[in-house]
Motif scaffolding. Structure first.
Motif, PDB file in Angstrom:
ATOM      1  N   ALA A  86       0.863  -1.125   0.078  1.00 46.34           N
ATOM      2  CA  ALA A  86       0.054   0.101   0.211  1.00 46.34           C
ATOM      3  C   ALA A  86       0.763   1.281   0.027  1.00 46.34           C
ATOM      4  O   ALA A  86       0.644   2.305  -0.563  1.00 46.34           O
ATOM      5  CB  ALA A  86      -1.075   0.086   1.107  1.00 46.34           C
ATOM      6  N   SER A  87       1.915   1.229   0.667  1.00 46.62           N
ATOM      7  CA  SER A  87       2.863   2.353   0.650  1.00 46.62           C
ATOM      8  C   SER A  87       3.657   2.721  -0.563  1.00 46.62           C
ATOM      9  O   SER A  87       3.890   3.793  -1.053  1.00 46.62           O
ATOM     10  CB  SER A  87       3.728   2.304   1.845  1.00 46.62           C
ATOM     11  N   ASN A  88       3.804   1.716  -1.253  1.00 47.84           N
ATOM     12  CA  ASN A  88       4.431   1.867  -2.530  1.00 47.84           C
ATOM     13  C   ASN A  88       3.539   2.114  -3.600  1.00 47.84           C
ATOM     14  O   ASN A  88       3.942   3.045  -4.751  1.00 47.84           O
ATOM     15  CB  ASN A  88       4.854   0.243  -3.302  1.00 47.84           C
ATOM     16  N   ILE A  89       2.274   2.086  -3.355  1.00 45.67           N
ATOM     17  CA  ILE A  89       1.030   2.736  -4.334  1.00 45.67           C
ATOM     18  C   ILE A  89       1.033   4.296  -4.152  1.00 45.67           C
ATOM     19  O   ILE A  89       1.012   4.999  -5.214  1.00 45.67           O
ATOM     20  CB  ILE A  89      -0.383   2.027  -4.087  1.00 45.67           C
ATOM     21  N   LEU A  90       1.082   4.729  -2.958  1.00 44.94           N
ATOM     22  CA  LEU A  90       0.978   6.154  -2.628  1.00 44.94           C
ATOM     23  C   LEU A  90       2.088   6.325  -1.601  1.00 44.94           C
ATOM     24  O   LEU A  90       1.972   6.451  -0.414  1.00 44.94           O
ATOM     25  CB  LEU A  90      -0.370   6.941  -2.177  1.00 44.94           C
ATOM     26  N   PRO A  91       3.324   6.645  -2.062  1.00 49.02           N
ATOM     27  CA  PRO A  91       4.595   6.749  -1.327  1.00 49.02           C
ATOM     28  C   PRO A  91       4.442   7.878  -0.254  1.00 49.02           C
ATOM     29  O   PRO A  91       4.880   7.858   0.905  1.00 49.02           O
ATOM     30  CB  PRO A  91       5.633   7.029  -2.060  1.00 49.02           C
ATOM     31  N   ASP A  92       3.679   9.034  -0.761  1.00 49.03           N
ATOM     32  CA  ASP A  92       3.850  10.345   0.314  1.00 49.03           C
ATOM     33  C   ASP A  92       2.474  10.037   1.231  1.00 49.03           C
ATOM     34  O   ASP A  92       2.640  11.017   1.906  1.00 49.03           O
ATOM     35  CB  ASP A  92       3.651  11.346  -0.599  1.00 49.03           C
ATOM     36  N   TYR A  93       1.888   9.301   1.080  1.00 46.79           N
ATOM     37  CA  TYR A  93       0.380   9.243   1.905  1.00 46.79           C
ATOM     38  C   TYR A  93       0.683   8.550   3.264  1.00 46.79           C
ATOM     39  O   TYR A  93       1.151   7.549   3.289  1.00 46.79           O
ATOM     40  CB  TYR A  93      -0.604   8.577   1.203  1.00 46.79           C
ATOM     41  N   LYS A  94       0.207   9.280   4.261  1.00 43.15           N
ATOM     42  CA  LYS A  94       0.498   8.408   5.698  1.00 43.15           C
ATOM     43  C   LYS A  94      -1.250   8.690   6.247  1.00 43.15           C
ATOM     44  O   LYS A  94      -1.810   9.701   6.102  1.00 43.15           O
ATOM     45  CB  LYS A  94       1.353   9.341   6.479  1.00 43.15           C
ATOM     46  N   PRO A  95      -1.402   7.548   6.838  1.00 46.21           N
ATOM     47  CA  PRO A  95      -2.887   7.250   7.272  1.00 46.21           C
ATOM     48  C   PRO A  95      -3.086   8.323   8.691  1.00 46.21           C
ATOM     49  O   PRO A  95      -1.729   8.415   9.178  1.00 46.21           O
ATOM     50  CB  PRO A  95      -3.188   6.232   7.490  1.00 46.21           C
ATOM     51  N   LYS A  96      -4.367   8.778   8.632  1.00 49.03           N
ATOM     52  CA  LYS A  96      -4.506   9.841   9.759  1.00 49.03           C
ATOM     53  C   LYS A  96      -4.061   9.110  11.226  1.00 49.03           C
ATOM     54  O   LYS A  96      -3.604   9.643  12.118  1.00 49.03           O
ATOM     55  CB  LYS A  96      -5.892  10.186   9.938  1.00 49.03           C
ATOM     56  N   TRP A  97      -4.330   7.799  11.436  1.00 50.50           N
ATOM     57  CA  TRP A  97      -4.255   7.216  12.538  1.00 50.50           C
ATOM     58  C   TRP A  97      -2.666   6.823  13.156  1.00 50.50           C
ATOM     59  O   TRP A  97      -2.364   7.302  14.286  1.00 50.50           O
ATOM     60  CB  TRP A  97      -4.891   5.810  12.709  1.00 50.50           C
ATOM     61  N   ILE A  98      -1.673   6.992  12.032  1.00 50.30           N
ATOM     62  CA  ILE A  98      -0.340   6.974  12.335  1.00 50.30           C
ATOM     63  C   ILE A  98      -0.101   8.365  12.832  1.00 50.30           C
ATOM     64  O   ILE A  98       0.947   8.463  13.828  1.00 50.30           O
ATOM     65  CB  ILE A  98       0.195   6.598  11.194  1.00 50.30           C
ATOM     66  N   LEU A  99      -0.621   9.428  12.210  1.00 54.28           N
ATOM     67  CA  LEU A  99      -0.161  10.676  12.627  1.00 54.28           C
ATOM     68  C   LEU A  99      -0.560  11.312  13.929  1.00 54.28           C
ATOM     69  O   LEU A  99       0.105  11.784  14.721  1.00 54.28           O
ATOM     70  CB  LEU A  99      -0.729  11.635  11.654  1.00 54.28           C
ATOM     71  N   GLN A 100      -1.776  10.656  14.319  1.00 56.79           N
ATOM     72  CA  GLN A 100      -2.337  10.788  15.558  1.00 56.79           C
ATOM     73  C   GLN A 100      -1.681  10.130  16.648  1.00 56.79           C
ATOM     74  O   GLN A 100      -1.531  10.457  17.949  1.00 56.79           O
ATOM     75  CB  GLN A 100      -3.911  10.416  15.724  1.00 56.79           C
ATOM     76  N   ALA A 101      -1.106   8.863  16.490  1.00 55.21           N
ATOM     77  CA  ALA A 101      -0.367   7.953  17.191  1.00 55.21           C
ATOM     78  C   ALA A 101       0.934   8.689  17.702  1.00 55.21           C
ATOM     79  O   ALA A 101       1.604   8.373  18.874  1.00 55.21           O
ATOM     80  CB  ALA A 101      -0.015   6.537  16.861  1.00 55.21           C
ATOM     81  N   SER A 102       1.615   9.490  16.892  1.00 59.05           N
ATOM     82  CA  SER A 102       3.039  10.191  17.129  1.00 59.05           C
ATOM     83  C   SER A 102       2.959  10.944  18.319  1.00 59.05           C
ATOM     84  O   SER A 102       2.126  11.801  18.687  1.00 59.05           O
ATOM     85  CB  SER A 102       3.571  10.328  15.880  1.00 59.05           C
TER      86      SER A 102
END
Length: 125
Positions: A109-125
């Protein structure tokens, strides 16, 4: 041989034997010439106290059965613990395979859209 009825046992001797006490506070015992006599006397006193409590010093069939059942219970518990460890090990292997599978999917999935980060990853940081 001395019988239980021949032993001069005072209340102080019984109390010290059962509860433990300072030997200097115990009344003087009759003069014993050998340690063997003292050991025999202590054994007779113990047998006397056990007979007061209705405890048998001889092993009977019930004691043997109880011991066998106790040993069998220990072995059964050990076998059950081994079985649980095997089951948990298998479950852990399944969970690790599932984790690896999801990691491969995330990588795809990260190879399909390399710059996209899911919202739940940003909130967990």
């Amino acid at each position: 041989m001395t019988s239980v009825s021949d032993i001069p046992v005072t209340a102080a001797h019984l109390s010290c034997f059962v509860h433990g006490c300072d030997k200097s506070k115990m009344p003087a015992e009759p003069d014993c010439s050998a340690k063997l006599d003292t050991a025999g006397r202590n054994r007779e006193l113990q047998a006397y106290l056990m007979s007061l409590d209705d405890i048998e010093s001889n092993e009977d069939e019930q004691d043997r059965l109880f011991t066998e059942f106790t040993i069998n219970t220990v072995y059964a518990s050990y076998a059950a613990a081994q079985s649980r460890v095997r089951q948990y090990t298998q479950l852990l292997a399944l969970l690790r395979r599932e984790e690896d599978e999801w990691a491969r999917k995330v990588e795809k999935a990260s190879n399909i859209l390399p710059d996209y980060k899911p919202k739940w990853i940003l909130q967990a940081s």
